[in-house]
Every structure is written in C-alpha cells, then in structure tokens.
Design an enzyme around this catalytic site. Structure first.
Site, PDB file in Angstrom:
ATOM      1  N   LYS A  79       4.317  23.015  21.184  1.00 27.11           N
ATOM      2  CA  LYS A  79       3.135  22.168  21.327  1.00 27.11           C
ATOM      3  C   LYS A  79       2.985  21.283  20.095  1.00 27.11           C
ATOM      4  O   LYS A  79       3.210  21.750  18.965  1.00 27.11           O
ATOM      5  CB  LYS A  79       1.904  23.066  21.506  1.00 27.11           C
ATOM      6  CG  LYS A  79       0.615  22.314  21.879  1.00 27.11           C
ATOM      7  CD  LYS A  79      -0.532  23.299  22.129  1.00 27.11           C
ATOM      8  CE  LYS A  79      -1.831  22.605  22.495  1.00 27.11           C
ATOM      9  NZ  LYS A  79      -2.936  23.545  22.731  1.00 27.11           N
ATOM     10  N   SER A 154      -5.661  22.780  26.860  1.00 28.29           N
ATOM     11  CA  SER A 154      -4.983  21.665  26.261  1.00 28.29           C
ATOM     12  C   SER A 154      -3.455  21.767  26.196  1.00 28.29           C
ATOM     13  O   SER A 154      -2.786  20.766  25.980  1.00 28.29           O
ATOM     14  CB  SER A 154      -5.505  21.454  24.839  1.00 28.29           C
ATOM     15  OG  SER A 154      -5.159  22.552  24.021  1.00 28.29           O
ATOM     16  N   SER A 178      -6.900  27.343  26.108  1.00 29.80           N
ATOM     17  CA  SER A 178      -5.900  26.271  26.162  1.00 29.80           C
ATOM     18  C   SER A 178      -4.493  26.695  26.544  1.00 29.80           C
ATOM     19  O   SER A 178      -3.646  25.847  26.835  1.00 29.80           O
ATOM     20  CB  SER A 178      -5.850  25.518  24.832  1.00 29.80           C
ATOM     21  OG  SER A 178      -6.887  24.559  24.779  1.00 29.80           O
TER      22      SER A 178
END
Lengths: 497, 480
Positions: A79, A154, A178
């Site tokens: 990420k 996210s 997330s």
C-alpha cells in the site's frame, strides 16, 4: 492453473522445490498486471524492473543452495502509505506526489530481507482517509466483481491486486476498517492484527492510536505466512508489543470443539442489507454444526463507536498532518510570506476529505471544545474496550459482518460523507478497542457481489482468527474466489466508465 | 516605589545527553547546518519517536534536585502550531501532567534572609530548530532552517510568582544554574542558549491578594539582561499605573543594543495549541524506588561542597562559598589542588585574579584556556621565587588572553625574578643615595619608610626584584 492464480503457499512450495523460478513467478504477475490494471487501476506505482531484479537475486541465491525464507521469491504489493526507500510513496496525495522516502518501513525491510520482490505501490484513499478508494488524488480503483462499483477502502488497491491475481499477497493498513471493509467488498481475506503486533515504523500516520499494518491474501493460511514475517516487536515503534510471536501457520487445522462464539447483535444501524445479516447467521450455523457453541452478544456502546472514532481519528490526523508544510519534502507552493506558503501548500496539496478531517480534528481539540469532544470520545473508547473485555469473558470469538452492504456504486456516497463513514460501522469498534480482527469471504449477495464476515478475538489471538477463517474456506467448494473479469473481454480494449 | 513587584520565571534548560530526546542523533553543537538530523527529528512521514532513557533520567534528576514531587505516571503531549523550525507541526512536551511539580529552591531575599521560591513544574520537551535569515532587499532575502538542534532534550522549569525584585530573579537563576550544574543535568550556559529564560512580571499595591496584569519578557541572553529588562519593565509599568492607566497584557522582547523592551505581540495573538496526549509514545511510568534512588544518587550540591571545603581544606567560609557558587569553578579549584596542595593560596588566586578575568571575558572556568595545569605552573613559579606575586598577576593576564603557558610568558617577556644579590645591591645603593630623607626617617624609627624604599627598588626593576631579598638587603645597608 497459471502461476498468478496460485496462492502464496502454493508458489512458496513450487519455488522451494525449484519447480519454478521467482523470475517466472514475477513475470506471470507482471503480465497479469499489464492485462488487468489499466482497467481496475490498483497500482499508483509499478516496479517491474525492481521486482525482476530481486527475483533474479533470489533465484541465484537459491541456486547456490542458500537457506531462504519460505516467502523468498514470492512477490507482494505494498500500500502506498508504507515507506519504501528510494521508491516514491505518495499516500495518494498531491502533497506527497513526488516524495521519495530516505528509509524503509520496518515491514518493508522485513519483506526485502526475506527476498520478496515488490511489484508496486497500491492505490488508496488519500492518507487512508476513506472507504472507497475514491479519495485518491490520482484515480479511483474499481471493484473487479463489478467495475461500476467501488472496491472499498482505504486499502482498495491492495485488495483489488490480490483479488485479481495481480499479486498473491499485499500489505494494507487498517485504521477504522481499511483492510477489512475492502477485503469483504472484493472477496478476499484481510487481517487487522492486534494494535502493536506489527510495527508501524514507516507507515505514514493517519491516526496513530488506531493505524495498524495488516495482510491481504486469498487464504487465511497465506495471511499466516505473511504474519510470520511482519509481526513482532520493533524498538523503533514505542507502541509495538514485546510479546513473543507464535508460528501463525502451526495448528491452523480445523477443530472448533468448545469454541465459544458470540454472534454480534447490532443496535440501530441504518442501511444494513438483510442478506448480510443472513450470511452472518448462516456462518454462525456452520460453526455450530461443527461443534462451536454460539450465543448472542451485544456490544451496547457500538452505537457510539462511529461518533467516537470520527472525533479521535481526525483529531490525531489534524496533528499528524501538520508536518506537511512544504519546508522539508513534498509539494511546496510559493508564497510571499511563510504563512502564505504554508496555507497555499496545504490548500493545494490536500484533497477535500483530508481537509475535512483536519478541520474536524482541529475543532475537536480546540480550547473550549476539547472536553466535550476529544476527551468525551476518549472516555467512550475506554468504555468500548471494557465492552469487549466483558464479551471476551463469555466468548472466544465474536462473529459479525465486515460491511453492512456489498460494494456500492462509484460516486454513490462521495457527496455524503456521513453515509461514507457509516460503511465502516462494523469495523470501527474493533479498531478503537485495539482487538485483532479478520475479514473472510462469507458467500455472495443475490447481486453476485461477494459478502464478508468479520471475526474478532482477544489481543494476540490472530491464530484463532486465521484458524476460523480457514474453516470457512473449507466449507466452500471453490477457493479462492476469483472474479471472472469477463468485462475485460466484453469491452475489448476500450473499457471505460 | 509604592508597588509590589511580582515575578515568575520560565526557564528552559538543555540537558546533557549523548543523543537527542526521541532519536539517536548526537546531542551536541556543530556549526555545519543539518548534520545531526535523521527522519525522526526532521519529522519525515512514518518516522516515530523513541524516548531516550538517559534524558528521562536527567529530567528525573533535575526534578528531585529541585525538591519536586515526581509523577509516577506522566506522558507526553503534542503542542500543535506551525512554524518552519518545528519539523512536525507540533512540539512534543508535557502539558497535562508534568514529570515534577511542587518543588522549591532557596535564595536570599532583599534583606539577606533565606527565602523559599516555589517551583510549579518541571517537564520534559523537545527543542526546535533554528531559523537563519538572509538579508536581501525588501522583497528578497531568504530564510533557512538548521535542524541540528531540533528534537534536542530540554526541561522547562516554571517558578511560582514568588520573586519580588529583579535581584531576587537574578539570584534565583544563579541558584537554579548551580543546582543544574551540580546535578550534572546541564552546563547552563545562557550565552550559548543551554539555559534560556522568559520572565512574567506584574505590579500590585502591597497587601493586594490578586495579581496585577502581567507582561512577558523574552530574548534575554544573560543574567544581567534578565535583571535589566525586568528593571526596565517594572519602571515602565509603574509609570503607566502612576498615570492611572492600565498595563496591557503583552509579550516584550529585550533589545540588548537599545537596552529597552520592545513589544512583540499582544494577547489576542496568543495561541491555542490544541494539546493532546501523543499517541506515538508510551506513558512514562516510574516506581517510587526509582525516584528515591535518583534522590539518593544526586551528586554533592554547592552547600555540601562548601562545607567540605571548609572541613577538608581549612578554607574560610567566605572562600568556600565563592568557589562553590559555580560547579566549574569548584572543579577548577580542586583540579589545581591535585598538583599544588596549598588550598588557601590556590583559593586566593582562583577566586581573585582568575575569576576576575573569567568575568571580564564572560567565560566559565571550564571554558578558559588557562587550565588548572597552567594555574599550578604559575603558583609553583611564585613558590620557587622564580617570579613575584605581582609579576604573577601580569603573567596570568597574558597567559589567560594568549593561551600561552605561563612559563613561556615569563621567558618571552623577561619577567624572571631578580634574586641576584650583586645586581640588586647596585640598584639599592642608588635608591638609598637618591632618597636621603626617607632613609633618615627610617633611621628615626619610622618603619613605614622602608616600604617606600622597597617600592622604589621594585619600580626600578619593573617589579622583577625578589621583594624579600630587597627587604633584607635594604635593612642591612641602611643599618650598616
């Protein structure tokens, strides 16, 4: 079966037996990325050359007969809010669009040490603030089960990469859901470990007391493999836990006898899809059939969790994001004075949602409001933790939904932040309490979209979560779940929405 | 003056530690900018602070040395504000629970009586960087930031508003400095910024229970400047009150060149720092045993050392007091004794000539190039009658300024004592023949007259004559 369709465990086995080389494996995933990513856009930065280079290094080390980590040669996606030395780390924000970290996050250093080639950095909501990956300053990521829908967020990029075979594993971060919410919306397995179990050093802070790096994988066992690598005490992170790390792979064989499961009865939550509740109840029955004792549990303070979370997280964010002033790194706007430079840099560098949260947090911490908002929220947080402690006196595991609905449409909630915030309602209290929590696939919605279950355990009980996750996998005929991606062919090369 | 002065001081002290407060960068001055920096003290995304245990021990030592109640549970807060020298947009400090509170130190008040000054809090916080402004016309010019100091370990010590004059404020600072130095917490060099002081001052009618409106004074770079700026503002406030006006809450800056205070900002500009517990640092947890141990392990303080100097070296109490007022000076004195064990002689020179030169140069004893070895060399030359005491003063001054060894100064300047009898006899004969009246009055019983004659001989030899020998020879010659 093609290499990119295999689990990390299977790839690890074939690499160790030298049936395949890491270069072959990496190439397979890179080809898959070339094929799929232009449509789904999971990656902000792709690193094919770096990945092939480290694959080559691992292959020659293996040829020399060196003892390697089980995941050596297995590629991974990271990420883009996790710092990578000399590799752009943007947090999907204009303000860090060209920021190149001078150090590796502790988890990234661990990946490199183990010899895991990094395929690229994945898309997210700006600074991990969001539930749909639409808040990325660059582009949204699409749901592989229906490209008109969001992948959740996210960690949308990491989840889509794993769901579509662009990466066998990915690192995500989970502040208020997330990892778990997007995992459930895309039909993969996502683990948020106990707060402090995995070092946060190098994870760009959103809300430090809630942020936690975790795993995205197609199976629980793959999650265990990755946890073995990234979990553990880190002297660079004062909040990391000193407790010894178990072998997460060991003892994952099913056996649910005497397992006490608390089925979460949610309070008043608007917009809960009845099919989600049905899927959770079905999962409870499955557990019961296999020897678990299921009872109902209510966490009365869950209702206040969302409010507390949306005061605490923005408060911390308002402070954590104070460092982006254009002086030392990142985007810098011109200004006649220091004040003008600061406000223009931040005004132009941050997106709308980030600014909203900075403002909420600034307000909640301000003199005259601190007691009524921040402090009250912190008290609620303590009470929520007690709720959990009480529940865990009766139960070993809590079972609920990982998201109140399946994936929603792109743009559906962008105009209504509150609706967007509500999509984390199932995940947030675990975060506030610091408990480990796992999202696993829980069947399908009548619309064909995947649904996710959420399992929560006592601190440090990640193994119990993974073991139960594995149980659910074994109840299904086909595993892992793979979206067909037939829209790629239907639309030829001109796919666009 | 018809008003009672009320002063409280906020002092920041740089702690002596190997590394910075939250990272492993060296905690020491370097001229080249941004050398002692890392992702943590530069506030890079994702970097996390780790508390330096040595700094915690230093702060604990400071708290117990100032007789504070130590919080067994405290934590760090973030003080949020934007400034280019603040890398993270916040300063890590202790706002809600300070490490130490309710302490005190003793000073002498205006009447010379012992007075206890309360210390409200002692807390740990990190230092900021330094802004360097480069001139360049009206619109041009640039500012640069040096983060070498950013993240340095500080303690803030806040006194109660117990001080009643600028003199008390000065004595409070001197005492605080002495305690910090003796405890080994800091070298407290105000000119170098390792001790920084802000003052709050207000006036009220004696007997009033409530405080007057206060002003805050900043930018004082010496104890003298603290005293002067307080005096300046006390007069200013008194004038305002005398004219029936009200003092305005504001922050003033001391201008050393103009010797006056200048308004920096008014009250409305006071910040809201939105303090909250830093979620990236674990709380500070201490046990009562650890605190007690720190108390027991405190090094000898000034008063104890002075007592020891009287007992061990037989010094007068006055000498012991002067020598131990500064830890460096006392250390200097004891270093000299190691190689020249005549305490009273050493004391005379250290607190006399040597201290005078230190004061003139604005230096501490450990900063002088005239080392204890030099002092011993000088004293030995006097002892061996190589030079006279008078010449020694000249040698000390020259060696102090030039950094040369005293013996080298004596050789270069031709200051060796004249102990050669025949050489002296010639000069004495001349002095006797040139001062017949004085010689007569000595013969007539005026002992004092001899001193005058000795002085003439010394003058003629530019002080190099061995005074004892001159004395003997003179008496012998006149009486013969």
């Amino acid at each position: 079966m093609r290499l990119y369709e295999m689990t990390a465990a299977e790839l690890s086995r074939r690499l160790q037996s030298r049936e395949v080389s890491s270069a072959e494996v990496v190439r397979s995933f890179l080809e898959r990325i070339d094929e799929v990513d232009p449509y789904l856009r999971a990656f902000i930065t792709r690193t094919p050359d770096l990945a092939l280079k480290s694959a080559g290094e691992i292959d020659s080390r293996r040829m020399r007969g060196e003892t390697l980590h089980p995941l050596a040669g297995v590629p991974i996606a990271v990420k883009d809010n996790i710092s990578t030395l000399a590799l752009r780390t943007t947090c999907a924000s204009r303000i860090l669009e060209n920021y190149i970290p001078p150090f590796d996050a502790t988890v990234v250093a661990a990946l490199k040490k183990a010899g895991m080639p990094i395929l690229g950095k994945t898309n997210l909501d700006e600074f991990a603030m969001g539930s749909s990956t639409e808040n990325s300053a660059f582009f949204p990521t699409r749901n592989p089960w229906d490209p008109g829908r969001v992948p959740g967020g996210s960690s949308g990029g990491s989840v889509v990469a794993v769901a579509t075979g662009m990466a066998p594993l990915a690192l995500g971060s989970d502040t208020g859901g997330s990892i778990r919410q997007p995992a459930s919306l895309c039909g993969v397995t996502g683990l948020r470990p106990t707060y402090g179990r995995v070092s946060r050093y190098g994870l760009v802070a959103f809300a430090s007391s809630l942020d936690q790096i975790g795993t995205v994988s197609t199976t629980a066992f793959d999650g265990a493999l990755l946890m073995n690598l990234i979990a553990g005490y880190d002297p660079l992170d004062s909040t990391s836990l000193p407790e010894e790390v178990p072998d997460y792979r060991a003892g994952l064989e099913p056996g649910l006898d005497k397992l006490r499961v608390g089925l979460i009865r949610y309070g008043r939550v608007d917009g809960f899809d009845p099919e989600v509740t049905e899927a959770v109840n079905k999962a409870a029955s499955m557990l019961e059939e296999h020897g678990a004792k299921v009872g109902e549990v209510s966490l009365p303070l869950t209702d206040y969790g969302l409010s507390a979370y949306y005061l605490i997280a923005p408060s911390e964010a308002s402070s954590n994001l104070g460092r982006y002033d254009g002086v030392r790194y990142g985007f810098c706007a011109d200004g006649d004075s220091i004040e003008a430079m600061f406000s223009r840099t931040r005004g132009e560098g941050f997106g709308a949602e980030v600014k909203r949260r900075i403002m909420i947090g600034t307000y909640a911490l301000s003199a005259g409001y601190y007691d009524a908002y921040y402090l009250k929220a912190m008290k609620v947080r303590t009470l929520i933790r007690r709720d959990y402690e009480k529940a865990f006196k009766k139960f070993d595991l809590l079972l609920g939904a990982a998201s109140p609905t399946p994936a929603f449409k792109l743009g559906e909630k962008t105009e209504d932040p509150l609706q967007m915030y509500l999509s984390d309602v199932c995940n947030i209290t675990d975060s506030l309490a610091g408990m480990p929590s796992l999202a696993v696939p829980g069947g399908f919605h009548s619309s064909g979209l995947p649904l996710g279950l959420q399992l929560t355990a006592r601190p440090m009980q990640e193994k119990l979560l993974l073991k139960t996750g594995r149980f659910f996998e074994e109840q299904r005929a086909e595993y892992p779940l793979r979206p067909s991606l037939d829209f790629l062919e239907e639309r030829g090369g001109d796919y666009e929405i | 003056m018809k008003y009672e002065v009320v002063i409280g001081l906020e002092v920041h002290v740089e702690m002596l530690t190997g590394s910075k407060l939250f990272c492993s960068c060296p905690n020491r001055f370097v001229a080249e900018p941004n050398v002692n920096t890392c992702p943590v003290c530069l506030g890079f995304p994702g970097a996390l602070p780790q508390l330096n245990r040595e700094a915690l021990q230093q702060a604990l030592r400071a708290a117990v040395a100032l007789n504070c109640k130590v919080a067994l549970y405290s934590y760090f807060d973030r003080k949020n504000y934007f400034y280019p020298d603040m890398p993270k947009g916040y300063q890590i400090s202790q706002h809600y629970i300070p490490l130490g509170s309710n302490g005190f130190l003793d000073i002498e008040d205006e009447k010379g009586e012992l007075k206890q000054v309360g210390i409200g809090r002692v807390h740990i916080e990190e230092d900021a960087g330094k802004l360097l402004h480069e001139a360049g016309g009206a619109s041009g010019g640039s500012s640069m930031v040096d983060y070498n100091r950013a993240g340095g370990p500080l303690i803030e010590i806040v006194s109660e508003p117990d001080l009643r004059s600028s003199g008390e404020a000065r004595r409070y600072l001197e005492k605080l400095k002495s305690i910090m130095q003796y405890a080994g917490v800091s070298d407290c060099k105000m000119e170098e910024g390792s001790l920084r002081c802000d003052a709050n001052v207000s006036l009220r009618i004696p007997g009033d229970q409530s405080f007057g409106i206060k002003t805050e004074l900043k930018n004082m770079n010496s104890f003298r400047a603290v005293e002067k700026s307080l005096d300046h503002d006390i007069k200013r406030q008194a004038r305002i009150l005398d004219s029936g006006e009200k003092v305005v809450t504001q922050t003033l800056r001391w201008d050393e060149d103009r010797q006056e205070t200048i308004v920096m900002r008014g009250k409305l500009e006071a910040g809201d720092y939105r303090c909250f517990a830093d979620p990236e640092l674990a709380p500070i947890e201490l046990t009562a045993e650890e605190v007690e141990l720190a108390r027991q392990n405190l090094p000898e303080m000034a008063a104890e050392r002075a007592r020891r100097f009287v007992e061990q070296y037989g010094l007068p109490e006055y000498d012991a007091g002067v020598l131990t007022a500064s830890r460096c000076l006392a250390d200097y004195f004891e270093s000299c004794l190691e190689h020249f064990n005549k305490p009273k002689e050493v004391s005379n020179w250290v607190m006399g000539e040597f201290s005078a030169h230190l004061n003139n140069a604005g230096l501490e004893a450990d900063q002088a190039s005239f080392t204890p070895e030099d002092m011993v060399e000088l004293l030995k030359m006097i002892d061996e009658q190589v030079i006279s005491g008078k010449i020694a003063k000249e040698v000390l001054e020259k060696a102090f300024v030039s950094g040369k060894k005293p013996r080298l100064v004596v050789e270069e300047e031709g200051l060796l004592q004249i102990s050669d009898q025949s050489e002296l006899e010639a000069i004495i004969d001349r002095v006797i023949s040139e001062n017949p009246d004085t010689v007569e009055s000595y013969r007539g019983g005026k002992g004092k007259a001899l001193g005058h004659l000795v002085g003439q001989v010394m003058k003629a030899t530019r002080g190099k004559a061995n005074p004892q020998l001159v004395n003997e020879l003179l008496v012998k010659k006149i009486n013969s």
